[in-house]
Structures are given as C-alpha cells and as structure tokens.
Design a protein around this motif. Structure first.
Motif, short mmCIF file in Angstrom:
data_model
loop_
_atom_site.label_atom_id
_atom_site.label_comp_id
_atom_site.label_asym_id
_atom_site.label_seq_id
_atom_site.Cartn_x
_atom_site.Cartn_y
_atom_site.Cartn_z
N SER A 37 0.83 -1.21 0.00
CA SER A 37 0.00 0.00 0.00
C SER A 37 0.86 1.25 0.00
O SER A 37 0.56 2.23 -0.71
N VAL A 38 1.92 1.23 0.81
CA VAL A 38 2.82 2.38 0.83
C VAL A 38 3.43 2.61 -0.54
O VAL A 38 3.51 3.76 -1.04
N LEU A 39 3.87 1.53 -1.17
CA LEU A 39 4.49 1.65 -2.49
C LEU A 39 3.51 2.23 -3.51
O LEU A 39 3.86 3.13 -4.30
N ILE A 40 2.28 1.74 -3.50
CA ILE A 40 1.28 2.24 -4.45
C ILE A 40 0.99 3.72 -4.21
O ILE A 40 0.89 4.52 -5.16
N LEU A 41 0.88 4.10 -2.94
CA LEU A 41 0.62 5.51 -2.63
C LEU A 41 1.79 6.40 -3.05
O LEU A 41 1.59 7.53 -3.51
N LEU A 44 1.47 6.88 -6.71
CA LEU A 44 0.41 7.85 -6.99
C LEU A 44 0.86 9.27 -6.68
O LEU A 44 0.58 10.21 -7.43
N ARG A 45 1.57 9.42 -5.58
CA ARG A 45 2.05 10.76 -5.17
C ARG A 45 3.02 11.33 -6.19
O ARG A 45 2.96 12.52 -6.53
N VAL A 46 3.90 10.49 -6.72
CA VAL A 46 4.95 10.98 -7.61
C VAL A 46 4.45 11.10 -9.05
O VAL A 46 4.69 12.11 -9.74
N ALA A 47 3.72 10.11 -9.53
CA ALA A 47 3.42 10.04 -10.96
C ALA A 47 2.05 10.56 -11.33
O ALA A 47 1.83 10.93 -12.49
N VAL A 48 1.10 10.62 -10.41
CA VAL A 48 -0.27 10.95 -10.78
C VAL A 48 -0.76 12.20 -10.08
O VAL A 48 -1.14 13.19 -10.72
N VAL A 49 -0.78 12.19 -8.78
CA VAL A 49 -1.45 13.25 -8.01
C VAL A 49 -0.58 14.46 -7.82
O VAL A 49 -1.04 15.60 -7.89
N GLY A 50 0.69 14.24 -7.58
CA GLY A 50 1.56 15.34 -7.22
C GLY A 50 1.52 15.59 -5.73
O GLY A 50 1.20 14.71 -4.93
#
Length: 410
Positions: A37-41, A44-50
């Motif tokens: 879960s940490v890895l997926i988040l 998401l933080r780096v590549a999608v959401v910012g």
C-alpha cells in the motif's frame, strides 16, 4: 531453572508450533499488504497526483505501522507471540484512527481494520487481554464513526472532491477485505483442527480407559486375587486340622498374617496406581514428592504454596508429571530431574514443568509415541494445554498450563 515460574496471571496457554506458524504467516501477509500500500501511494504521489498532504500523511502512518509489524514478525520468530500480537493490535488501532482523521471519506476502511485483531491474533493473547481488546475495539468503532462524520464536512470544504477518493477506496477496501477473509479462513481451519484433535483425543482416552480396566482386572487376578484364594485354602486347611492336630493348625494360622500383609500391600500399590491416597488427601504438594522418591536419578520437586484444584486437574497434572519423571528416569541418561508446579498469585491458572539434563530426543521423530500422546490427551481432557520441547543433547522439558478457574476454595 528458576525457583518459580514467571508470575504472569494472564499468561496464555502454551501453543503448538502450528499456532505459532499461523501467527507468523499472518504477520508477514499483513506486513506485505501494508508495504505494498505504501508503495502504491508513493507511485500515486509521484506520478499521478503530485503534492498531496492527505497521501503524505497516509504514507507516514502506514510506514510506521509497517515497521511495527516487521518488529512483531521478529518477536514471533523468537516465540514471543503474546507481545507480537499486542504490537499488531496497537498498530492496527493507530492506522484505523489515523486514516480516518486524515482521510475521513475512508472511515469504512478504518472500521474493517479494527476487526482484524479480533479475528486473527486474539487467541495469542491472555484472557484478560482479549477482553480488553474487545472493549477497546467497541469503543474505537464508535470513535471512528464520530471522527469520520465530524471531519467529513471539514475535509469536503478544504478539498474538492476528486477521483483520488474513489481510487483510495478502491485500493484499500479490497486489500483489507482480502486480509480479513484470509483471517476468517484461518480461524475456521483452527476450529476444524481443534475439533478433529478433540475427537481423536476422546477416542484414544476411551480406548485407554478400556485398556486400563483390563489391566486392573489382570493385576487383581494375578496378584491380590491369587493371594486371597491361597488364604482361603489355608484357612480351610487350618479349620480341618484344628481338632486333629492343633499344633499344625496353629502353624498354618501364623502363616496367614504374612500372606494378608502381602495382599494388603498389593492392593495398596494397585490403588496407588489408580489414584494415589496422598493426592486425594494432600494434593500435588503431597503426592509429587512421594513420586520423586521412587526414581533412580535425583529428582527435585518444587510445589510450594500450591492450593487445591479440581480433582480432574490435579490427577491430570500428577499423572502427566509422573509419566515425564519416569521417562526421564529411564531414558534421559541425565543427572537431575526437576519438577516445578506454580500458579498465579491470584489463584488463577496452574502451571507445571518437568525438565531433565539428559541426551534429549527429536519429538517430531516420535509423534505417535504412546506415552507422549497419553500425556497430551490427559491434559487436554482436563482443559489444559501441553508442550514438549527437546533436542539432541539439550534435555527435555514438559510444560503444561491450565486457564484460571480450576482452583477450589480452602
């Protein structure tokens, strides 16, 4: 060996290697789920959401819980399952509260997370610990619902709705449900295993009871019964000689006393094997030292300040200790046998341990040994658990534990 067993009133029962292995597997699965879960988040933080404080806080909380779970795995590997279970419970509570506070829209995930300890690790906790967990979980469930409701409006005002919320729900709910389902499946497997063990134990005890009755019948027939039959013949002979040869009759009568004493001794020994008089009158502190005096190897017994327990528990402990003492005396090739019986200070669970410093053996190599199986069955039938630990060159330890509630009032 220490003078007393560690004073731990709520200490859980000794557990089998299967139970310990299940706990370690669950901890590993839980840890893997958290770090995935940490890895997926992070992705998401780096590549999608910012930049997103919500995701950053969630990552920090999950990472902290992941570290705690890894520490619990290390403790469980060292047979410290109770502390490992407590750590996982506390970490789960922290995750449930934190993610509800930072991301109130996934409060249902927090509620699901609260259920995991109750299903999977509660059996590894002391009885009072389990009760405290149930009460705390109930209170926390209400707290999570309240926090999710109060923080929900504030969160909606501060952050506009975005697909991120749906994405996080889609991520965490299946993940937690999967872990929960695995836990339920494992719990059902444990119940089935315990039921099967109880059925097999009941069958073995019934067979052992039949064999014991046959043994008693054989001992009576070959021992005391034959002795009494001889006495009856001698009494008849003395009666016939009484008028014809009083001197010969008196000689026969004088020999009857020795035969009567032998018959009484044989009956006493037989009764002692069924249920020792000292155990009924004085309990374990009186019966175990008497058993220790019959060994070839030196045998020490520490059963001081032990109260009376139910007859079934006292008999189970006595005969299990007797079997362990005799096995050590005959087969250990050691120099000392030690017997320790203790109970919690509040009169709760009874514990016992028989150790020797002999050559030891491999318990897995003799899983169907009649004596070892009989000890396990006897202790389980009385409501306790038994653990046998041994290794080549390291001696043998037989340890049993009963839950509180077996002590009788003075």
């Amino acid at each position: 060996m220490s003078d007393r067993l560690p004073p731990d009133p709520g200490r859980p029962r000794p557990r089998s290697a299967n139970a310990e292995g299940r706990l370690r597997r669950y901890l590993l699965v839980n840890g893997v789920a958290i770090w995935v879960s940490v890895l997926i988040l992070v992705v998401l933080r780096v590549a999608v959401v910012g930049k997103s404080s919500t995701i950053e806080w969630t990552i920090e909380v999950l990472a902290g819980a992941g570290v705690v779970v890894l520490a619990a795995v290390a403790l469980a590997s060292r047979a410290r399952s109770t502390l490992a279970a407590f750590m996982v419970v506390v970490a789960t509570w922290g995750v449930a509260l934190a993610i509800t506070w930072f991301t109130p829209f996934i409060a249902p995930v927090g509620l699901l997370a609260l259920l995991l300890p109750l299903v999977i690790v509660a059996d590894h906790l002391p009885r009072r610990g389990r009760a405290a967990i149930v009460v705390t979980t109930t209170l926390l469930s209400g707290t999570i619902v309240a926090v999710g409701s109060l923080r929900g409006d504030e969160y909606d005002r501060a952050y506009a709705y975005s697909p991120l919320q749906a994405l996080m729900l889609a991520l965490f709910v299946p993940l937690l449900v999967s872990v929960l389902v695995l836990g339920l499946r494992d719990y059902v497997s444990r119940l089935q295993e315990r039921t099967r063990e109880l059925e097999e134990s009941r069958s073995r005890l019934a067979q052992a009871s039949v064999e014991a009755r046959r043994g008693i019948e054989r001992d009576l027939h070959d021992g005391a019964q034959q002795r009494l039959a001889t006495l009856a013949v001698d009494i008849g002979r003395a009666t016939r000689l009484w008028e014809k040869d009083p001197a010969a009759a008196g000689e026969v009568v004088r020999g009857l006393q020795g035969q009567l004493e032998l018959a009484i001794r044989e009956l006493r020994d037989l009764a002692h094997g069924i249920y020792p008089t000292a155990l009924g009158e004085k309990g374990l502190p009186g019966a175990l030292p008497a058993a220790a005096r019959r060994t070839v190897l030196p045998c020490t017994v520490d059963a001081r300040d032990i109260g009376r327990h139910t007859p079934a528990v006292e008999a189970a402990v006595y005969f299990c200790c007797l079997e362990a003492i005799q096995n050590a005396d005959r087969h250990s090739h050691g120099t000392l046998i030690s017997v320790l019986v203790d109970e919690s200070r509040d009169g709760g669970g009874l514990r016992f341990r028989v150790t020797d410093d002999g050559t030891g053996f491999e318990p897995d190599a003799v899983p169907d040994a009649h004596g070892l199986t009989g000890m396990r069955d006897r202790i389980r039938a009385a409501g306790g658990e038994l653990r046998i630990e041994s290794a080549r060159g390291r001696g043998t330890t037989v340890e049993g534990q009963f839950a509180p509630g077996t002590r009788q009032p003075r």
